[in-house]
Design a protein around this motif. Structure first.
Motif, PDB file in Angstrom:
ATOM      1  N   ALA A 610     -30.723  39.519 -61.927  1.00 28.91           N
ATOM      2  CA  ALA A 610     -30.788  38.651 -63.038  1.00 28.91           C
ATOM      3  C   ALA A 610     -29.584  37.985 -63.370  1.00 28.91           C
ATOM      4  O   ALA A 610     -28.386  38.630 -63.123  1.00 28.91           O
ATOM      5  CB  ALA A 610     -31.135  39.431 -64.330  1.00 28.91           C
ATOM      6  N   VAL A 611     -29.485  36.631 -63.618  1.00 28.79           N
ATOM      7  CA  VAL A 611     -28.271  35.826 -64.017  1.00 28.79           C
ATOM      8  C   VAL A 611     -28.585  34.967 -65.283  1.00 28.79           C
ATOM      9  O   VAL A 611     -29.342  34.172 -65.270  1.00 28.79           O
ATOM     10  CB  VAL A 611     -28.143  34.720 -62.711  1.00 28.79           C
ATOM     11  CG1 VAL A 611     -26.836  34.034 -63.275  1.00 28.79           C
ATOM     12  CG2 VAL A 611     -27.645  35.404 -61.485  1.00 28.79           C
ATOM     13  N   PRO A 612     -28.000  35.656 -66.351  1.00 27.71           N
ATOM     14  CA  PRO A 612     -28.170  34.602 -67.371  1.00 27.71           C
ATOM     15  C   PRO A 612     -27.402  33.307 -67.463  1.00 27.71           C
ATOM     16  O   PRO A 612     -26.236  33.379 -67.110  1.00 27.71           O
ATOM     17  CB  PRO A 612     -27.539  35.701 -68.659  1.00 27.71           C
ATOM     18  CG  PRO A 612     -26.353  36.308 -67.873  1.00 27.71           C
ATOM     19  CD  PRO A 612     -26.873  36.351 -66.448  1.00 27.71           C
ATOM     20  N   VAL A 613     -28.011  32.189 -67.925  1.00 26.99           N
ATOM     21  CA  VAL A 613     -27.591  30.963 -68.116  1.00 26.99           C
ATOM     22  C   VAL A 613     -27.691  30.300 -69.358  1.00 26.99           C
ATOM     23  O   VAL A 613     -28.638  30.309 -70.004  1.00 26.99           O
ATOM     24  CB  VAL A 613     -28.441  30.053 -66.963  1.00 26.99           C
ATOM     25  CG1 VAL A 613     -27.778  28.577 -66.852  1.00 26.99           C
ATOM     26  CG2 VAL A 613     -27.983  30.701 -65.630  1.00 26.99           C
ATOM     27  N   ARG A 614     -26.565  29.873 -69.916  1.00 26.07           N
ATOM     28  CA  ARG A 614     -26.368  29.275 -71.091  1.00 26.07           C
ATOM     29  C   ARG A 614     -25.959  27.561 -71.104  1.00 26.07           C
ATOM     30  O   ARG A 614     -25.064  27.400 -70.238  1.00 26.07           O
ATOM     31  CB  ARG A 614     -25.359  29.724 -72.177  1.00 26.07           C
ATOM     32  CG  ARG A 614     -25.224  29.467 -73.490  1.00 26.07           C
ATOM     33  CD  ARG A 614     -24.732  30.273 -74.416  1.00 26.07           C
ATOM     34  NE  ARG A 614     -23.668  31.025 -74.006  1.00 26.07           N
ATOM     35  CZ  ARG A 614     -22.434  30.767 -74.486  1.00 26.07           C
ATOM     36  NH1 ARG A 614     -22.293  29.797 -75.178  1.00 26.07           N
ATOM     37  NH2 ARG A 614     -21.350  31.477 -73.941  1.00 26.07           N
ATOM     38  N   THR A 615     -26.963  26.535 -71.633  1.00 22.31           N
ATOM     39  CA  THR A 615     -26.537  25.443 -71.736  1.00 22.31           C
ATOM     40  C   THR A 615     -25.920  24.958 -72.842  1.00 22.31           C
ATOM     41  O   THR A 615     -26.833  25.065 -73.930  1.00 22.31           O
ATOM     42  CB  THR A 615     -27.986  24.466 -71.197  1.00 22.31           C
ATOM     43  OG1 THR A 615     -28.353  24.905 -69.867  1.00 22.31           O
ATOM     44  CG2 THR A 615     -27.597  23.153 -70.996  1.00 22.31           C
ATOM     45  N   VAL A 616     -24.845  24.279 -72.949  1.00 19.99           N
ATOM     46  CA  VAL A 616     -24.266  24.237 -74.216  1.00 19.99           C
ATOM     47  C   VAL A 616     -23.829  22.597 -74.259  1.00 19.99           C
ATOM     48  O   VAL A 616     -23.691  21.824 -73.130  1.00 19.99           O
ATOM     49  CB  VAL A 616     -22.997  24.692 -74.267  1.00 19.99           C
ATOM     50  CG1 VAL A 616     -23.210  26.356 -74.128  1.00 19.99           C
ATOM     51  CG2 VAL A 616     -21.937  24.389 -73.214  1.00 19.99           C
TER      52      VAL A 616
END
Length: 618
Positions: A610-616
């Motif tokens: 799993a790779v968590p991705v945050r778009t800001v």
């Protein structure tokens, strides 16, 4: 259904490498089509020397290209296939494939390569037609096992003068809008295998074409792509265990028609190993003793209640089951049954309900009726504050859910649906194999194309909008560092409690190679509609890669974003993909004397990363 336009290509007359069953294949396909293809199908046959590369391409463009919205375009090809090494980064197996036309083996002739064929078919699909390709040929060679006695492979070696086309037609303008319509593919074998023909029922036939037409006749008008593939695959493998037919496309659509049917997410069929359900460890099934109930599609007058099968062996991608209290008939052995889980091997989510006593009582009753939920136990902890005519749900990892009305029992049922939806999303998000071996040999990479990207100390990938407000774009890679070919699917679990396999819907990745999400197209990241576009706003996604040695049933991995207006996922409604919205949702006490729990003794060869991705918005 509108008009069916069919291009039926059968080639036996190859120089130096003739075949004997391809003309028979397309003749049988035409016979079935005239009986079941709707009113007045428009059929263009190309046989032997008629089927030059130019004629096949022209047939796709001019004949199949006449189809429009509501119509169906069918390409059926029986003949030789070939492959060659490729350095195209969009090819996860490191090989390129091609159809060998009647003149491809002539001096200077060229094959019809996969990239051009896919672009031609998708162009027709983008105009609104339902497009299907049935390819009974060797998609790729390299199989080392000997064919059965009398069988002949439909493969020729890549010719020295054939060009290798690495160009790929664009599929959607940047992919920031809805996914473009694409064709459905039924292939005779995996890319690394060869397809065979032999004498079948007194006639030279391709194993796959013969098995597919048989499955379509057996299943009748209700045949879906998933059921037709499942039945045809088993018939092919019973003849030659090293040939594995593939389905690329939605399982729940009706064959040739393209309309969605309300079918369950899981299928039961009889195989050489016994009764098998395409639900395994990667779908959350954990132990022997779980049960599935057959979905009866016809009323055959039985009065002895539903038929149940019990899991006796859990595999990575499937489970072997046995009938409980009933004896399968002859017809059961030659068809495919839809099944729903009816006793599960993992705990429901644990919901704590607090607030106004009357509201608490109403919600407690609703939770008790929801199979995914419980008011106690070791499951996912969720919290519900009830009172003042509203309910507040907390405890999930996603974006906070809006306050929900709670004034009636119907409102309470919708709140329970919300809790069930969150619980199912978490099952997908948290899916892991207890054995980390294979998980350590696969990777997901995220590379920036537009906007800044950086990694946090916790392993989260952060992608930002540009200073001008442009949405970030990335390229996502699926890497196989193991010594074996792996089947991979990449889920995007968004913080609005949606799960989708659309980034990488399922494909084999060769050892030391990588696949790319969206076939190399940029992946656009954005804040979802309704999210405030102010400095510091963000959205989260979890990219979960699931790998195994064989294809997986991806239907249970699809979950729409939570919406109060969506069908209830906890009340046994039918989901938007045509399957049970709950997937592995229902729970019922097993009969006395059966063990429904316990650890899995063999965790199997599958893995996740799993790779968590945050778009800001900076």
């Amino acid at each position: 259904m509108g008009t069916v336009y069919a291009l039926l290509v059968g080639i036996d007359d190859y120089p130096d490498k003739p075949l004997g069953g391809c003309i028979n294949d397309v003749a049988e396909a035409e016979s079935w089509l005239r009986q079941h293809g709707g009113p007045d199908p428009r059929i263009l046959p190309l046989r032997d020397r008629e089927a030059t590369r130019a004629a096949v391409v022209d047939g796709i463009r001019r004949h199949l290209g006449r189809s429009g919205p509501g119509d169906t375009a069918l390409l059926w090809f029986s003949g030789h296939g070939s492959e060659d090494e490729s350095d195209d980064p969009g090819t996860a197996t490191g090989r390129s494939q091609a159809l060998v036309c009647a003149d491809s083996l002539d001096a200077g002739g060229q094959p019809l390569q996969d990239t051009e064929l896919g672009a031609l078919l998708d162009e027709i699909a983008a105009r609104g037609a339902h497009v299907v390709a049935v390819l009974d040929c060797c998609h790729s060679g390299g199989a080392t096992r000997k064919p059965p006695p009398g069988a002949r492979s439909r493969q020729v070696a890549w010719q020295p003068w054939w060009r290798t086309d690495h160009s790929r037609a664009p599929r959607g303008a940047g992919a920031q809008d809805a996914e473009p319509l694409r064709h459905v593919l039924l292939a005779a074998c995996r890319e690394q295998e060869v397809a065979y023909e032999a004498l079948v029922d007194g006639e030279q036939r391709g194993y796959f074409s013969h098995s597919l037409v048989h499955a379509l006749r057996r299943l009748g008008p209700a045949a879906t792509y998933g059921k037709a593939h499942a039945l045809a695959e088993e018939r092919v493998r019973s003849r030659h265990h090293a040939q594995h037919p593939e389905l690329r496309g939605p399982e729940h659509l009706r064959f040739l028609h393209g309309d969605a049917l309300p079918v369950p997410s899981f299928l039961l069929r009889h195989t050489v190993s016994g009764w098998e359900v395409n639900c395994g460890q990667v779908h959350g099934l954990r132990s022997v003793g779980a049960e599935f109930t057959l979905v009866e599609e016809t009323d055959d007058g039985r009065s002895d209640g539903p038929r149940v099968v019990v899991v006796r062996e859990v595999r990575p991608e499937s489970a072997l089951v046995e009938p409980a209290g009933w004896t399968p008939g002859r017809d059961d052995l030659t068809t495919v049954h839809g099944v729903n889980p009816s006793a599960l091997a993992f705990p429901p989510a644990a919901v704590t309900v607090v607030g106004d006593p009357a509201a608490v009582a109403m919600m407690t009753a609703a939770v008790a009726r929801a199979p995914m939920l419980s008011t106690g136990g070791p499951g996912l902890p969720l919290r519900l504050e009830a009172g003042g005519g509203v309910a507040r749900v907390t405890g999930g990892d996603g974006h906070p859910v809006d306050v929900l009305p709670l004034r009636s029992s119907d409102d309470a049922a919708r709140v329970a649906d919300c809790l069930s939806h969150i619980a199912r999303w978490h099952r997908l998000k948290d899916l892991t194999n207890p054995d980390p071996w294979l998980s350590s040999l696969v990777r997901v990479t995220v590379e920036p194309l537009v906007g800044d990207l950086w990694h946090t100390a916790t392993g989260e990938v952060v992608c930002s909008y540009t200073p001008s407000g442009q949405e970030p774009q990335v390229r996502v890679g699926v890497h196989n560092d193991s010594p074996r070919t792996l089947w991979c699917v990449l889920l995007d679990l968004a913080d609005d409690y949606e799960s989708s396999p659309a980034l990488f819907e399922g494909d084999f990745v060769a050892p030391g190679h990588a696949g790319t999400a969206r076939q190399g197209e940029p992946v656009w990241l954005r804040l979802p509609p309704g999210r405030l576009l102010v400095r510091g706003s963000f959205a989260r996604d979890w990219l979960r890669l699931i790998v195994a040695e064989n294809e997986l049933n991806v239907a249970p991995f699809r979950l729409p974003a939570w919406s109060p207006d969506a069908p209830g996922s906890g009340r046994n409604d039918v989901g938007p993909q045509g399957g049970d919205a709950g997937g592995l949702l229902r729970i019922a006490p097993p009969p006395v004397g059966r063990t429904a729990g316990g650890p899995v003794r063999d965790v199997g060869r599958w893995g996740t990363v799993a790779v968590p991705v945050r778009t800001v918005l900076p």
